[in-house]
Design an enzyme around this catalytic site. Structure first.
Site, PDB file in Angstrom:
ATOM      1  N   SER A 103      -7.477  27.954 -30.973  1.00 53.00           N
ATOM      2  CA  SER A 103      -7.587  29.693 -30.090  1.00 53.00           C
ATOM      3  C   SER A 103      -8.582  29.748 -30.832  1.00 53.00           C
ATOM      4  O   SER A 103      -9.007  31.143 -30.077  1.00 53.00           O
ATOM      5  CB  SER A 103      -6.432  30.785 -31.252  1.00 53.00           C
ATOM      6  OG  SER A 103      -5.442  30.143 -30.826  1.00 53.00           O
ATOM      7  N   LYS A 106     -10.602  31.840 -28.113  1.00 49.66           N
ATOM      8  CA  LYS A 106     -10.394  32.474 -27.336  1.00 49.66           C
ATOM      9  C   LYS A 106     -11.398  33.660 -27.428  1.00 49.66           C
ATOM     10  O   LYS A 106     -12.068  35.371 -27.041  1.00 49.66           O
ATOM     11  CB  LYS A 106      -9.375  33.746 -28.439  1.00 49.66           C
ATOM     12  CG  LYS A 106      -8.344  33.105 -28.115  1.00 49.66           C
ATOM     13  CD  LYS A 106      -6.733  33.838 -28.770  1.00 49.66           C
ATOM     14  CE  LYS A 106      -5.162  33.341 -27.473  1.00 49.66           C
ATOM     15  NZ  LYS A 106      -5.006  32.188 -28.917  1.00 49.66           N
ATOM     16  N   SER A 161      -4.033  36.498 -32.690  1.00 46.93           N
ATOM     17  CA  SER A 161      -3.880  35.676 -31.605  1.00 46.93           C
ATOM     18  C   SER A 161      -3.331  35.404 -30.540  1.00 46.93           C
ATOM     19  O   SER A 161      -2.429  34.102 -30.050  1.00 46.93           O
ATOM     20  CB  SER A 161      -4.371  34.030 -32.303  1.00 46.93           C
ATOM     21  OG  SER A 161      -5.339  32.665 -31.801  1.00 46.93           O
TER      22      SER A 161
END
Length: 428
Positions: A103, A106, A161
């Site tokens: 993640s 991101k 997340s």
């Protein structure tokens, strides 16, 4: 028995005595060696974006009198420490090893999409918006047929997340396929050339990779944006709950909210781990293929550092945060004493216009001074025996790619408003 035979036997006994009396190899030592052998090895040659030494496997740092040695307990497959304002890379370990990012990807999603969606825009979530969210994904709790603002969804992306929030924002941006294409294009603009995006949320996908160098480059670009800084530094916030439909003849019940807290443990703390002094973001991740990954930014005494750690193998609790904290401690101590081994490069269109890897003298190795200290197979052992209290890697800030590229300007030595941001955090 003849004298000759006695002599031969005496010589043989003397030769065999060390073998017969040697301590046997312990099974656990042998198992440890085998486990180490099974660990993936970095490529012999990697990208040299930012400097020649950054393309070498192993730990790279210019140790000299007065420079603190690297700390103990660094097990990350890849890591980097950088000065966020100057872009100097202070130290690194397999900086350009292309690994699953989880993640932390991101950050690239946010840096790419944030400017395209006004934060006060509202959107009613459909079933199609949430289609394709991977099994076992981290979720913030976005519900179908409920309305959220873009601001709400970004809080869900950064604090929890939430892959569900990522998918909704991607659909608002024109769809998953377009968003992936946008992210790959933006990575090229930033010269994050180790990065290839397959899924915008960082979910494990074949061929989806980044590197500690690239993630640091991306974080530096994102942190030029006020909203990015706000979202990545928020500790907790109230998130909208599901909208309930009104019963016939009655008003719809008041929409409830629930608290979400940031999963960045250097920001919030956890059992056995205190919040890191001066921490101001950025993003953590964890998947089966990637292990734990983390990019963090912190400010102390006027210095701003960026540190990325990917996939530590250490067994200590919250290892990715513990190792990041050690590297930050080292970086703050080493800043101004250690000679950089490389730099975080400018975006392609703000540099020489070619987007190629060459970065002048630093690309030829001058950034490493006398060639630097290639600590592959050496530095880790030296650090383990030294008892140092910190470790750092120098990473350059890539500037506000979307904002600064639009103006064709790259401000290498600009100051961030991070100290004010840090002062707003609870308990700071």
């Amino acid at each position: 028995m003849s004298a000759l035979k006695k002599t031969v036997l005496t010589v043989l006994a003397a030769a065999l005595l060390p073998v017969l009396t040697a301590a046997p190899v312990r099974a656990d030592d042998a198992d440890a060696d085998k486990a180490q052998d099974k660990q993936p090895k970095p490529p012999a040659a990697m990208s040299t974006v930012g400097g020649t030494l950054l393309g070498k496997p192993g730990t790279q740092v210019n140790l000299a009198p007065g420079v603190p040695v690297l700390p103990k307990k660094l097990t990350g497959r890849s890591w980097i420490v950088a000065d966020a304002e100057s872009g100097d890379v202070l130290a690194s370990h397999n900086a350009h090893w292309r690994l699953p990012p989880a993640s932390t990807l991101k950050m690239l999603f946010a840096d790419t999409v944030l400017p395209a969606l006004p934060k006060d825009r509202s959107h009613k979530v459909t079933t199609a918006d949430l289609a394709g969210v991977g099994e076992g994904s981290s979720l913030v709790g976005v519900k179908e047929e409920s309305t959220y603002t873009v601001h709400d969804l970004w809080m869900g992306v950064f604090l929890r997340s939430g892959n569900d929030a990522v998918h909704v924002l991607s659909e608002m941006n024109g769809g998953i396929r377009k968003t992936v294409a946008d992210m790959n294009k933006h990575a090229q603009e930033l010269r994050a050339l180790d990065t290839h995006v397959v899924s915008p949320d960082g979910y494990d996908e074949k061929g989806q990779v980044s590197s500690a160098y690239d993630l640091t480059l991306i974080a530096r670009s994102g942190l030029q944006k006020k909203d990015f800084r706000e979202y990545s530094s928020t500790v907790r916030v109230q998130f909208p709950g599901e909208e309930k439909k009104a019963k016939k003849g009655k008003k719809a019940p008041k929409r409830e909210t629930f608290e979400i807290q940031n999963t960045n443990r250097l920001l919030t703390g956890d059992a056995g781990l205190d919040p890191y002094k001066g921490i101001a973001g950025v993003k953590n991740g964890n998947t089966t293929n990637a292990g734990s990954t983390f990019t963090g930014v912190a400010e102390r005494d006027g210095k701003v550092l960026l540190v990325t750690v990917m996939n530590p193998s250490g067994e200590e609790s919250l290892a990715v945060y513990q190792e990041t904290a050690r590297l930050m401690d080292w970086g703050f101590t080493a800043a101004g004493k250690v000679k950089p081994i490389g730099e975080l490069v400018k975006p392609g269109s703000a540099g020489d216009g070619t987007g190629k890897e060459a970065v002048g003298d630093k690309e030829s190795g001058e950034a490493g001074g006398d060639g630097g200290t290639d600590q592959a197979g050496l530095g880790d052992k030296a650090a383990a025996s030294s008892g140092s209290s910190g470790m750092g890697i120098a990473v350059a800030i890539t500037g506000g790619a979307l904002l600064l590229l639009a103006a064709a300007v790259f401000l290498v030595n600009r100051r961030w408003p991070l100290p004010d941001l840090v002062k707003r955090l609870p308990g700071r």
